[in-house]
Design a protein around this motif. Structure first.
Motif, short mmCIF file in Angstrom:
data_model
loop_
_atom_site.label_atom_id
_atom_site.label_comp_id
_atom_site.label_asym_id
_atom_site.label_seq_id
_atom_site.Cartn_x
_atom_site.Cartn_y
_atom_site.Cartn_z
N GLU A 183 57.35 -1.10 -9.79
CA GLU A 183 56.16 -0.32 -9.42
C GLU A 183 56.40 1.17 -9.59
OE1 GLU A 183 53.94 -0.78 -5.74
OE2 GLU A 183 54.16 -2.95 -5.95
N THR A 184 57.51 1.65 -9.08
CA THR A 184 57.85 3.07 -9.22
C THR A 184 58.06 3.41 -10.69
OG1 THR A 184 58.86 3.09 -7.03
CG2 THR A 184 59.44 4.89 -8.51
N ALA A 185 58.69 2.51 -11.42
CA ALA A 185 58.90 2.73 -12.85
C ALA A 185 57.57 2.91 -13.57
CB ALA A 185 59.69 1.57 -13.45
N LEU A 186 56.61 2.06 -13.28
CA LEU A 186 55.30 2.15 -13.92
C LEU A 186 54.63 3.49 -13.58
CD1 LEU A 186 53.24 0.82 -15.75
CD2 LEU A 186 52.30 -0.33 -13.74
N GLU A 187 54.73 3.90 -12.32
CA GLU A 187 54.18 5.20 -11.91
C GLU A 187 54.83 6.34 -12.72
OE1 GLU A 187 54.49 5.84 -7.68
OE2 GLU A 187 53.64 3.86 -7.27
N TYR A 188 56.13 6.30 -12.86
CA TYR A 188 56.85 7.32 -13.63
C TYR A 188 56.41 7.32 -15.09
CZ TYR A 188 60.38 8.52 -10.05
OH TYR A 188 61.04 8.98 -8.94
#
Length: 115
Positions: free
Chosen positions: A79-84
């Protein structure tokens, strides 16, 4: 380093030609710059173009041209990766330990395939 990571990484003393070959191989428009297992930064197609336009040769070392201020994660948090990926517009996020040794790699297009 496992074989999958090898196509996404170049050593800090590599040349632009080596980096270009890896970028063509991994089809992600960038590579991680490493020293052994330690992630030192990222190098994108744009970084390479800027360096060549500014007089670097294709066989010059990349060590003075890569981005040392890169985004990373300490866990494989998709999830954080996608946001980044969406916020910063890059294609690779290394997952590292506290010593910046690479544990995993999240690739944007691979993450999208799994969505």
């Amino acid at each position: 380093m496992n074989n999958i990571l090898l196509k996404f990484t170049v050593e800090e003393n590599s040349t632009f030609l080596n980096a270009i070959q890896k970028i063509l191989l991994n089809n992600s428009r960038e590579v991680l710059v490493v020293s052994g297992r330690k992630v030192k930064g990222t190098l994108s197609e744009g970084d390479i173009l800027k360096a060549i336009i500014n007089g670097s040769q294709i066989n010059s070392e990349i060590k003075n041209h890569y981005n040392r201020n890169f985004k990373y994660l300490e866990t494989s948090d998709k999830e954080t990766a996608l946001e980044y990926f969406l916020k910063y517009n890059f294609n690779l996020i290394p997952v590292v330990n506290k010593n910046f040794e690479i544990k995993d790699l999240i690739v944007f297009r691979e993450l999208l395939k799994k969505q």
